[in-house]
Design a protein around this motif. Structure first.
Motif, mmCIF file in Angstrom:
data_model
loop_
_atom_site.group_PDB
_atom_site.id
_atom_site.type_symbol
_atom_site.label_atom_id
_atom_site.label_comp_id
_atom_site.label_asym_id
_atom_site.label_seq_id
_atom_site.Cartn_x
_atom_site.Cartn_y
_atom_site.Cartn_z
ATOM 1 N N ALA A 167 0.833 -1.209 0.000
ATOM 2 C CA ALA A 167 0.000 0.000 0.000
ATOM 3 C C ALA A 167 0.868 1.259 0.000
ATOM 4 N N SER A 168 1.925 1.247 0.799
ATOM 5 C CA SER A 168 2.814 2.410 0.856
ATOM 6 C C SER A 168 3.525 2.627 -0.473
ATOM 7 N N ALA A 169 3.952 1.554 -1.121
ATOM 8 C CA ALA A 169 4.607 1.662 -2.429
ATOM 9 C C ALA A 169 3.640 2.238 -3.458
ATOM 10 N N ALA A 170 2.384 1.804 -3.419
ATOM 11 C CA ALA A 170 1.384 2.321 -4.360
ATOM 12 C C ALA A 170 1.137 3.808 -4.125
ATOM 13 N N ASP A 171 1.054 4.216 -2.852
ATOM 14 C CA ASP A 171 0.847 5.631 -2.522
ATOM 15 C C ASP A 171 1.984 6.501 -3.053
ATOM 16 N N ARG A 172 3.188 5.952 -3.059
ATOM 17 C CA ARG A 172 4.361 6.728 -3.480
ATOM 18 C C ARG A 172 4.721 6.490 -4.956
ATOM 19 N N ASN A 173 3.873 5.723 -5.650
ATOM 20 C CA ASN A 173 4.099 5.425 -7.064
ATOM 21 C C ASN A 173 5.448 4.748 -7.291
ATOM 22 N N ILE A 174 5.783 3.807 -6.405
ATOM 23 C CA ILE A 174 7.043 3.069 -6.495
ATOM 24 C C ILE A 174 6.735 1.633 -6.912
ATOM 25 N N PRO A 175 7.387 1.125 -7.975
ATOM 26 C CA PRO A 175 7.147 -0.260 -8.417
ATOM 27 C C PRO A 175 7.471 -1.254 -7.298
ATOM 28 N N PHE A 176 6.593 -2.247 -7.118
ATOM 29 C CA PHE A 176 6.805 -3.213 -6.041
ATOM 30 C C PHE A 176 6.173 -4.548 -6.409
ATOM 31 N N SER A 177 6.894 -5.612 -6.084
ATOM 32 C CA SER A 177 6.366 -6.961 -6.292
ATOM 33 C C SER A 177 6.654 -7.794 -5.051
ATOM 34 N N GLU A 178 5.678 -8.583 -4.638
ATOM 35 C CA GLU A 178 5.851 -9.435 -3.453
ATOM 36 C C GLU A 178 6.927 -10.491 -3.673
ATOM 37 N N GLU A 179 7.214 -10.808 -4.924
ATOM 38 C CA GLU A 179 8.197 -11.849 -5.222
ATOM 39 C C GLU A 179 9.636 -11.331 -5.204
ATOM 40 N N MET A 180 9.797 -10.011 -5.132
ATOM 41 C CA MET A 180 11.157 -9.439 -5.166
ATOM 42 C C MET A 180 11.938 -9.841 -3.925
ATOM 43 N N ARG A 181 13.216 -10.191 -4.126
ATOM 44 C CA ARG A 181 14.106 -10.504 -3.001
ATOM 45 C C ARG A 181 15.343 -9.625 -3.080
ATOM 46 N N PHE A 182 15.888 -9.348 -1.906
ATOM 47 C CA PHE A 182 17.023 -8.437 -1.834
ATOM 48 C C PHE A 182 18.098 -9.004 -0.909
ATOM 49 N N LEU A 183 19.311 -8.504 -1.114
ATOM 50 C CA LEU A 183 20.444 -8.898 -0.276
ATOM 51 C C LEU A 183 21.004 -7.635 0.377
ATOM 52 N N PRO A 184 20.914 -7.519 1.709
ATOM 53 C CA PRO A 184 21.451 -6.325 2.369
ATOM 54 C C PRO A 184 22.956 -6.452 2.626
ATOM 55 N N VAL A 185 23.673 -5.356 2.425
ATOM 56 C CA VAL A 185 25.117 -5.293 2.717
ATOM 57 C C VAL A 185 25.349 -4.095 3.626
ATOM 58 N N LEU A 186 25.678 -4.369 4.883
ATOM 59 C CA LEU A 186 25.955 -3.300 5.844
ATOM 60 C C LEU A 186 27.406 -2.869 5.698
#
Length: 541
Positions: A167-186
């Protein structure tokens, strides 16, 4: 909108102005001109949206005026009204970009219909221009908007569930998919080699951020690097595959990035690579990476992998602090520093050293050091009030490198301070300080004091008496009895405890000495001088 009517027939102009129902098609003001010169003056004074113009006029044709208008006011829509159905006129008008071409006499309804269409075109172009500005704003600020989106997810301003994130991504017009995965690097900046102002440090952090985006993320559409504050950054990399070679390649990119930062940005940096995760799993993943970073007190410029990383459960081997204490008392600070480095290095190799163990070691060492410098008559506030101490102290438990830097500094300061005190103090001052620090020790005597200042006892007595008017022994008794009187009048300690505290193991000997100085025994002194709660009945054992 504002409209201008241009025609050399004054009656036609005034009649048209009165007959047009301008308010019905959004025209608020109607201007009039009877030649090209007047028309140009009105254009320069007012924003004209629609121009109704005759073609043939004595002082210049409408086509000449349209040419001038198109050059200077291209957004104005022009409608020609003429008595001549000359095809060449119409063709030239269309080529110059007029909105429509009407023959006189024209029906009022037809003219109003054309004006409405011109107004609609103006409004549509204005709306498209506004959308264009919004689009330009989005393109320019999209990285900042997406960065804010990621930070809200990580700080859990957006709840960590897919529905809230979607919902937040839609409000901000940012592309989003539930299937997307990410790798964080601190990415943790452990220290800068050069002294920097706060502004310079911020500039350097932005440079490191840009470098991380180029070297680790590589392509903007594949991720972003965020500034988390406190010399920490987070790379979020789009990661669909789970192949081992790709993870190894990412590790190599982090190693190259670390090497680049050491060379160009004058700093030590370590990277902490997480596991592949869905968007809603990132907050807990980043928390695990932060815990890993906090516990890395041993290694600089290293890449760590969260997968397979287990917390050490080995007990910490404590250093031989009593021996170090003796060495410090004897002034062997260089040897102690060497012992500290060896101890920390050995605990690093055995895997015992984490943030908790380093924190404990820091406080134990500090306690020992404070005890030693107190024995030497040094106040900690005097020793550690310099700018370098105040800068190093807060960072002392962040890493082994910072701990050693702090210990080295504080011991060098101690040695300098001791040498300065010993050089500037007179023999009598050194004797008084030594007595004040060891007043409770039974072994404290004239001979022990003389040995401390490296003088013969008789010679010390002569020097001390010359400056103070009394012998060392007399001064020692005076200080012990003064302390005993303070404790008797202000505390509830037993007389035997007070005697031991001022260096007397024999209560009878203490009482006899006390009476010879004050004229009364300890209990009588307490009865007479004791405060509320300590006078009256008192303990003697």
């Amino acid at each position: 909108m504002q409209m201008l009517i241009v025609d050399d027939e004054i009656l036609f102009v005034e009649g048209l102005k009165s007959d047009l129902h301008s308010e019905t098609f959004g025209v608020s003001t109607v201007h009039t001109a009877y030649n090209i010169r007047q028309a140009k003056e009105i254009f320069e004074a007012h924003p004209i949206d629609i121009m109704l113009c005759d073609i043939e006029m004595p002082q210049g044709s409408g086509l000449e005026l349209l040419t001038w208008v198109r050059e200077r006011y291209p957004k104005t829509e022009s409608i020609f009204l003429t008595c001549h159905a000359d095809f060449k006129f119409a063709q030239q008008a269309i080529q110059l970009g007029c909105f429509d071409y009407l023959l006189k006499p024209v029906a009022l309804s037809q003219l109003e219909e054309v004006i409405v269409k011109a107004g609609a075109k103006i409004n549509k172009e204005s709306e498209l221009q506004q959308y264009s500005r919004y689009g330009q704003f989005w393109v320019q600020h999209q990285p900042l908007l997406i960065e804010r989106f990621w930070l809200d997810i990580l700080h859990e301003t957006i709840p960590s569930n897919l529905e809230a994130i979607r919902a937040s991504a839609a409000d901000r017009n940012i592309p989003f998919s539930e299937e997307m995965r990410f790798l964080p690097v601190l990415i943790s900046v452990q220290r800068f080699y050069k002294e920097m102002s706060l502004r310079d440090e911020k500039i350097m952090e932005y440079a490191i951020q840009n470098s991380a985006e180029e070297m680790i993320v590589e392509q903007k559409e594949k991720g972003q690097v965020l500034l988390l504050g406190s010399q920490k950054l987070l790379g979020i990399v789009s990661w669909d595959q789970e192949a081992e070679p790709e993870m190894e390649r990412l590790k190599q990119k982090c190693e190259a990035f670390i090497s680049s930062c050491r060379q160009f940005f004058y700093c030590d940096i370590s990277c902490y690579i997480g596991n592949r995760a869905f968007v809603h799993e990132l907050p807990s993943m980043v928390h695990a990476l932060s815990h890993l970073e906090k516990n890395n007190v041993a290694y600089n410029n290293t890449v760590f992998m969260l997968s397979g990383k287990k917390q050490s459960s080995k007990p910490v081997t404590l250093p031989d602090l009593p021996v170090w204490s003796v060495m410090l008392k004897e002034g062997s600070m260089t040897k102690v520093l060497s012992e500290v480095e060896q101890y920390l290095e050995s605990t690093m190799h055995t895997g015992e050293l984490d943030a908790r163990a380093l924190h404990q070691f820091h406080h134990d060492f500090l306690q020992m050091l404070y005890h030693v410098i107190m024995l030497k008559g040094i106040q900690a506030r005097e020793l550690l009030s310099d700018a370098v101490s105040m800068e190093l102290a807060p960072r002392a438990t962040r890493s082994v490198t910072d701990t050693i830097a702090w210990i080295k500094h504080i011991m060098e300061r101690s040695l300098q301070y001791v040498n300065t005190v010993e050089q500037t103090q007179s023999v009598a001052e050194r004797v008084r300080n030594h007595i004040a620090l060891h007043l409770n020790e039974q072994e404290l005597s004239r001979e022990e004091i003389a040995n401390h200042v490296y003088l013969n006892p008789d010679y010390l007595d002569r020097i001390f008496k010359k400056e103070t008017g009394m012998s060392v022994t007399e001064y020692l008794v005076q200080e012990r009895m003064g302390m005993a009187k303070e404790l008797l009048s202000k505390s509830g300690m037993s007389v035997s405890s007070i005697a031991a505290h001022v260096g007397y193991s024999n209560l009878a000997h203490f009482s006899k000495r006390f009476k010879s100085v004050t004229g009364m025994n300890p209990n009588d002194y307490r009865q007479q001088h004791g405060r509320n709660g300590t006078s009256g009945k008192s303990k003697t054992e």
